[in-house]
Design a protein around this motif. Structure first.
Motif, short mmCIF file in Angstrom:
data_model
loop_
_atom_site.label_atom_id
_atom_site.label_comp_id
_atom_site.label_asym_id
_atom_site.label_seq_id
_atom_site.Cartn_x
_atom_site.Cartn_y
_atom_site.Cartn_z
N ASP A 1 24.87 -51.05 -5.94
CA ASP A 1 25.90 -50.06 -5.60
C ASP A 1 25.74 -48.75 -6.38
N GLU A 2 24.70 -48.61 -7.18
CA GLU A 2 24.42 -47.34 -7.85
C GLU A 2 23.76 -46.39 -6.85
N GLU A 3 24.07 -45.10 -6.96
CA GLU A 3 23.50 -44.13 -6.01
C GLU A 3 22.05 -43.83 -6.36
N ILE A 4 21.25 -43.69 -5.32
CA ILE A 4 19.83 -43.34 -5.47
C ILE A 4 19.73 -41.82 -5.54
N LEU A 5 19.17 -41.31 -6.64
CA LEU A 5 19.06 -39.86 -6.85
C LEU A 5 17.63 -39.49 -7.21
N VAL A 6 17.13 -38.43 -6.59
CA VAL A 6 15.76 -37.96 -6.82
C VAL A 6 15.79 -36.47 -7.09
N SER A 7 14.71 -35.96 -7.66
CA SER A 7 14.52 -34.52 -7.74
C SER A 7 13.76 -34.08 -6.50
N TYR A 8 14.27 -33.06 -5.82
CA TYR A 8 13.61 -32.59 -4.59
C TYR A 8 12.33 -31.82 -4.88
N ASN A 9 12.14 -31.41 -6.10
CA ASN A 9 10.89 -30.75 -6.52
C ASN A 9 10.58 -29.50 -5.70
N TYR A 10 11.61 -28.74 -5.34
CA TYR A 10 11.37 -27.47 -4.66
C TYR A 10 10.68 -26.50 -5.60
N SER A 11 9.88 -25.61 -5.04
CA SER A 11 9.42 -24.45 -5.80
C SER A 11 10.65 -23.59 -6.06
#
Length: 469
Positions: A413-423
């Protein structure tokens, strides 16, 4: 220890061994073969199998030069170059063959190094493919591939493992997916394409897709769960793929066996090879991936104004596959400037697949009512709280795509979070503002943040608005 843990330990240890550069399968094979002797000079040049690599008549060379007392350079009419010793006009000792140009390969792109006896390769050899950046470790007998082989990428990553007998692939072969964490096991044709019944294992080695392949592509497959693994020589039994019974699949190969794997089918839905195109994300956009169904779910994100987010349906361990990211395939124009927020081609969901291709989720596929075959696009962005990252992946249904992999243990039940790594220069204002706030939260001074801004601008050549700082 639970029985299923023993199965996984066996399978993991087998994979660890065959992938290790230090595990010399050639030595094991030669020690177990009473008929094999690399130093045997009584080699029959008239073997019933045509020798693949041979130097049996130096008089056929159009150019011959002697480098020193023990080494010659021979160039043959077809462009093959031999560098090594000679005895009675026959190749002898450690030598190298530079293979000729073909429709598929340019001159000098393929080199094979090994030991020649009476003009024929015999024993362990290495085939280097400079175009594919691979090295194949293989065993020859009388100039014919005969024994285990392993194909490595230049960095030392194993991508294929199996066996040859009398110049032909025999038994099951292992191929590792492009993300280096999924596995195919089955029979291959002479072009090294899978044919017939093939096992696909997800990274957790428990979830599988078993199905029929033609020309290397899944024609029809079904989900299954691994329930046993052992070294043996069983045959295929049970109700078969798609039924409700047990499937026992022997992967035993000649000389050194693969494990026998026993599966239980987990559903009746049928899947097939269905890669996205620039016009279609999937022929079956509402057919969910069973691994994802067991691992993640979608609901409103806990991040303000972020919309829907992705959450763990179970405890996920560090390094585990979280979910898949598929999308429309967009071919990139190398001459085009970077896409910036506000451009017609901009999309918050656009993700780099490789240097030539991006994956994107268009507006009509962003809602799970319209597309839920993969759910990676539902993961929200965070600099500070990210617990996952994007990673290359290969899947029998979607082909080469992206995935999300856990950076740390994630609780149910923890949220999945990522870095989008945009320029940073191309990114939307909300992303730039989050980046600045993240640096402030880390305690960086205004001067340090300004220097990082200038560094980002020098990398992209795009100015970042001063008023954000």
């Amino acid at each position: 220890m639970a029985q299923n843990e023993l199965h996984l330990i066996l399978l993991k240890e087998w994979l660890r061994c065959v992938q290790s550069e230090d595990f010399n399968l050639a030595d094991i094979f030669l020690q177990n073969d009473n008929n094999e002797n690399v130093n045997n000079n009584n080699i029959n040049n008239n073997d019933e199998n045509k020798s693949e690599f041979q130097v049996i008549n130096s008089k056929l060379a159009v150019s011959v030069s002697e480098e020193d007392d023990d080494e010659y350079e021979l160039i043959f009419k077809d462009g093959t170059k031999y560098i090594g010793g000679l005895e009675n006009g026959l190749g002898k000792g450690h030598a190298e063959l530079q293979l000729p140009e073909t429709e598929d390969f340019s001159e000098g792109e393929r080199i094979i190094r090994g030991y020649f006896i009476n003009g024929l390769l015999h024993g362990p050899a290495t085939l280097v493919d400079n175009r594919q950046c691979t090295s194949t470790l293989i065993i020859f007998r009388n100039g014919v591939r005969n024994g285990p082989y392993r194909i490595f990428l230049r960095g030392g990553t194993l991508i294929q493992y199996g066996f040859y007998r009398n110049g032909r692939l025999e038994g099951s072969q292992l191929r590792i997916g492009s993300g280096e964490n999924s596995y195919y096991i089955g029979h291959m044709d002479e072009k090294q394409k899978f044919q017939g019944n093939v096992i696909y294992l997800y990274p957790n080695l428990t979830k599988a897709i078993i199905g029929e392949y033609k020309n290397g592509r899944l024609v029809e497959g079904h989900y299954a769960r691994l329930i046993n693994a052992f070294m043996g020589d069983e045959t295929l039994v049970g109700s078969g793929a798609g039924g409700s019974g047990t499937i026992l699949i022997s992967s035993q190969s000649w000389k050194i066996g693969f494990p026998t794997l026993e599966f239980k089918t987990t559903g009746t839905q049928s899947i097939k090879y269905d890669p996205s195109t620039f016009l279609r994300i999937s022929r079956t956009p509402l057919l969910k991936d069973e691994y994802e169904t067991e691992t993640v779910y979608v609901k409103d994100s806990r991040i303000p104004f972020a919309g829907e987010g992705l959450f763990a349906a179970r405890n996920i361990g560090e390094g585990e596959l979280v979910c898949l990211f598929n999308g429309y395939r967009i071919t990139k124009n190398n001459c085009k400037r970077s896409i910036r927020y506000g451009d017609e081609d901009w999309s918050d969901f656009r993700l780099t697949l490789d240097k030539c291709t991006d994956l994107d989720i268009p507006e009509d596929s962003q809602n799970t009512k319209d597309y839920c075959a993969t759910l990676g696009h539902k993961a929200c962005h965070s600099f500070k709280e990210k617990n996952s990252m994007f990673h290359d992946f290969e899947h029998p249904r979607f082909g080469e795509i992206m995935s999300i992999v856990a950076l740390k243990n994630i609780r149910k039940d923890e949220e999945i979070l990522v870095s989008y790594n945009y320029s940073l220069g191309c990114a939307p204002p909300w992303y730039q503002q989050q980046w600045i706030q993240y640096l402030k939260d880390r305690g960086l001074s205004k001067e340090a943040i300004w220097k990082l801004k200038e560094k980002e601008e020098s990398k992209s050549g795009i100015a970042i608005p001063d008023h954000l700082f």
